[in-house]
Write a protein that holds these residues in place. Structure first.
Motif, PDB file in Angstrom:
ATOM      1  N   ALA A  19      10.532  -9.319 -29.357  1.00 26.04           N
ATOM      2  CA  ALA A  19       9.256  -8.936 -28.738  1.00 26.04           C
ATOM      3  C   ALA A  19       9.290  -8.952 -27.210  1.00 26.04           C
ATOM      4  CB  ALA A  19       8.133  -9.839 -29.250  1.00 26.04           C
ATOM      5  N   HIS A  20      10.387  -9.410 -26.625  1.00 26.17           N
ATOM      6  CA  HIS A  20      10.530  -9.310 -25.161  1.00 26.17           C
ATOM      7  C   HIS A  20      12.015  -9.364 -24.809  1.00 26.17           C
ATOM      8  CE1 HIS A  20       9.706  -9.617 -20.883  1.00 26.17           C
ATOM      9  NE2 HIS A  20      10.453 -10.694 -20.812  1.00 26.17           N
ATOM     10  N   HIS A  21      12.513  -8.252 -24.261  1.00 25.12           N
ATOM     11  CA  HIS A  21      13.920  -8.148 -23.904  1.00 25.12           C
ATOM     12  C   HIS A  21      14.014  -7.472 -22.542  1.00 25.12           C
ATOM     13  CE1 HIS A  21      18.188  -7.965 -24.377  1.00 25.12           C
ATOM     14  NE2 HIS A  21      18.271  -7.631 -25.650  1.00 25.12           N
ATOM     15  N   HIS A  22      15.152  -7.652 -21.879  1.00 22.88           N
ATOM     16  CA  HIS A  22      15.476  -6.861 -20.686  1.00 22.88           C
ATOM     17  C   HIS A  22      16.836  -6.240 -20.971  1.00 22.88           C
ATOM     18  CE1 HIS A  22      12.247  -8.620 -18.263  1.00 22.88           C
ATOM     19  NE2 HIS A  22      12.601  -9.807 -18.721  1.00 22.88           N
ATOM     20  N   LEU A  23      16.834  -4.987 -21.435  1.00 24.78           N
ATOM     21  CA  LEU A  23      18.111  -4.356 -21.794  1.00 24.78           C
ATOM     22  C   LEU A  23      19.018  -4.205 -20.572  1.00 24.78           C
ATOM     23  CD1 LEU A  23      16.691  -1.700 -24.275  1.00 24.78           C
ATOM     24  CD2 LEU A  23      18.057  -3.708 -24.872  1.00 24.78           C
ATOM     25  N   VAL A 171       3.561  -7.896 -19.596  1.00 28.11           N
ATOM     26  CA  VAL A 171       3.590  -8.597 -18.301  1.00 28.11           C
ATOM     27  C   VAL A 171       4.055 -10.049 -18.461  1.00 28.11           C
ATOM     28  CG1 VAL A 171       1.085  -9.071 -18.569  1.00 28.11           C
ATOM     29  CG2 VAL A 171       2.122  -9.282 -16.310  1.00 28.11           C
ATOM     30  N   HIS A 172       4.889 -10.510 -17.525  1.00 25.49           N
ATOM     31  CA  HIS A 172       5.227 -11.942 -17.457  1.00 25.49           C
ATOM     32  C   HIS A 172       4.006 -12.708 -16.946  1.00 25.49           C
ATOM     33  CE1 HIS A 172       9.319 -10.048 -16.819  1.00 25.49           C
ATOM     34  NE2 HIS A 172       9.599 -10.906 -17.774  1.00 25.49           N
ATOM     35  N   VAL A 173       3.653 -13.785 -17.615  1.00 30.64           N
ATOM     36  CA  VAL A 173       2.462 -14.560 -17.236  1.00 30.64           C
ATOM     37  C   VAL A 173       2.795 -16.048 -17.157  1.00 30.64           C
ATOM     38  CG1 VAL A 173       0.115 -15.226 -17.905  1.00 30.64           C
ATOM     39  CG2 VAL A 173       0.880 -12.898 -18.312  1.00 30.64           C
ATOM     40  N   VAL A 197       3.873 -12.595 -21.570  1.00 31.08           N
ATOM     41  CA  VAL A 197       5.205 -13.151 -21.803  1.00 31.08           C
ATOM     42  C   VAL A 197       5.365 -14.505 -21.116  1.00 31.08           C
ATOM     43  CG1 VAL A 197       7.669 -12.703 -21.570  1.00 31.08           C
ATOM     44  CG2 VAL A 197       6.092 -10.813 -22.008  1.00 31.08           C
ATOM     45  N   HIS A 198       5.813 -15.485 -21.870  1.00 26.32           N
ATOM     46  CA  HIS A 198       6.092 -16.874 -21.459  1.00 26.32           C
ATOM     47  C   HIS A 198       4.860 -17.784 -21.587  1.00 26.32           C
ATOM     48  CE1 HIS A 198      10.187 -16.124 -20.230  1.00 26.32           C
ATOM     49  NE2 HIS A 198       9.782 -15.094 -19.526  1.00 26.32           N
ATOM     50  N   GLY A 199       3.910 -17.679 -20.642  1.00 27.62           N
ATOM     51  CA  GLY A 199       2.695 -18.507 -20.723  1.00 27.62           C
ATOM     52  C   GLY A 199       2.947 -19.993 -20.569  1.00 27.62           C
ATOM     53  N   THR A 240      13.565 -12.853 -26.350  1.00 24.14           N
ATOM     54  CA  THR A 240      14.766 -13.498 -25.804  1.00 24.14           C
ATOM     55  C   THR A 240      14.801 -13.453 -24.278  1.00 24.14           C
ATOM     56  OG1 THR A 240      15.989 -11.429 -25.886  1.00 24.14           O
ATOM     57  CG2 THR A 240      16.143 -12.885 -27.819  1.00 24.14           C
ATOM     58  N   ASP A 241      13.931 -12.630 -23.667  1.00 19.81           N
ATOM     59  CA  ASP A 241      13.918 -12.490 -22.212  1.00 19.81           C
ATOM     60  C   ASP A 241      15.271 -12.010 -21.678  1.00 19.81           C
ATOM     61  OD1 ASP A 241      12.505 -12.539 -19.825  1.00 19.81           O
ATOM     62  OD2 ASP A 241      12.951 -14.640 -19.405  1.00 19.81           O
ATOM     63  N   GLY A 242      15.979 -11.219 -22.486  1.00 21.29           N
ATOM     64  CA  GLY A 242      17.213 -10.616 -21.995  1.00 21.29           C
ATOM     65  C   GLY A 242      18.487 -11.350 -22.384  1.00 21.29           C
TER      66      GLY A 242
END
Ligand SMILES: [Zn+2]
Length: 349
Positions: A19-23, A171-173, A197-199, A240-242
């Motif tokens: 649900a959250h990656h940076h390819l 958005v990263h939060v 994302v994150h929180g 995974t945030d990348g």
């Protein structure tokens, strides 16, 4: 017994969702060290990620995405929600990513993370890339890097663009303490279809609307603290945030991170976060992964760290057969990605 329960018993699942990656970050491993060891999260951004993203060109982005998509499939992840930034190669970047994933056989939802940290023109061009991609029928959202690197005008413009396209904002939060003001800056703008994302540094009753995406390994890696996602009334999904897209591994890390602060924590909670990905990317429910282990059960998987994807089917086609990707030559993708990583590293020196 439901179809899903029977499948789990027999060692298969739908395709997993990141649900959250940076390819774009797949080439970063082994990059030249920064001038000094980053002392805090802001330092990590400035000396690692913002150095790296400014050096990316479209060819590097293409092979980074192919490598990351290949590694996702090999781990049974068939759908990725990507968040992209490449300040010196913005135009067309989302199409490069979408095409790279399609070639490998992975579903992708991508966006360009706008920011004012490279001047107001950077945010404008980032918005234009989101708009161009979505208007052309691309599967995506509107991206914002984070409130703390954007003006109020940029935040409002991104929210409006998303509304116009009928999609959410990604958005990263409150990942680090630098972004603690995100709540007051986003509270009037957020919607139920946003990805927050994150929180980590959000108050329990923050009032923001959207799905919280928990990235436990990345949070540990950046020493930003434990997000304690169970405290939120929002839905929670796993990303995974990348750092790859091995979602069974991320589930295990999510479980042990919860367990580290509460010995009563159950893997069922982390499993529910993983399953939330299917609401965000419903097509993945129709994909099928056959695993090297059965049954697929949270209490089994939490303590079985070597489970591998054997076969992966999407749209009735094998995209992985016997552990090997079928649509691309995995050795060639790894070799080309290595070449592009060398180009990238040379640009950083
Ligand atoms: Zn991220």
């Amino acid at each position: 017994m439901s179809d899903l329960t029977a499948a789990l018993e027999e060692g298969s699942t739908p395709g997993l969702v990141c649900a959250h990656h940076h390819l774009y970050s797949a080439l970063a491993r082994g990059m030249p060290p920064p001038p000094h060891i980053p002392a805090d999260f802001r330092d990590v951004l400035e000396m690692v990620w913002w150095r790296l993203d400014r050096a990316l060109d479209l060819e590097m982005i293409e092979w980074s995405a192919k490598l990351a998509a290949l590694e996702a499939l090999e781990a049974g992840c068939t759908a990725i929600i990507d968040h992209h930034e490449s300040p010196n190669a913005i135009d067309g970047s989302l199409t490069v990513i979408a095409d790279a994933c399609a070639e490998v056989g992975v579903r992708v939802n991508t966006c360009y993370g706008i920011t004012d940290r490279n001047g107001p023109d950077g945010a404008r061009r980032g918005l234009a890339e989101n708009d161009r991609f979505l208007a052309a029928g691309g599967r995506g959202m509107v991206g914002i890097h984070a409130a703390f690197t954007c003006s109020d005008d940029s935040l409002a413009a991104a929210a409006e663009l998303a509304e116009n396209h009928g999609v959410g904002v990604h958005v990263h939060v409150a990942e680090g303490v630098d972004d603690a003001e995100a709540v007051s800056r986003l509270e009037e703008l957020s919607r139920d279809n946003w990805l927050l994302v994150h929180g980590v540094h959000l108050p329990d009753d923050h009032g923001l609307r959207g799905t919280i995406v928990h990235n436990p390994r990345s949070n540990m890696n950046n020493a930003v603290g434990y997000a304690r996602p169970s405290r939120f009334s929002n839905r929670v999904a796993l990303g995974t945030d990348g750092i790859g897209a091995d979602m069974l591994e991320e589930f295990r890390v999510a479980f042990v991170a919860a367990r580290a602060v509460d010995v009563t924590a159950s893997p069922d909670t982390a499993w529910s976060w993983l399953k939330q990905g299917w609401d965000l990317f419903p097509e993945a429910r129709g994909d099928r992964v056959t695993w090297s282990y059965k049954p697929i059960d949270p209490w089994h998987l939490a303590y079985t760290p070597t489970v591998r994807a054997i076969d992966v089917e999407t749209d009735g086609d094998y995209v992985v057969r016997g552990g090997v990707a079928t649509r691309v030559d995995a050795d060639e993708v790894r070799a080309k990605a290595r070449e592009q990583a060398e180009r990238l590293f040379a640009a950083l020196r």
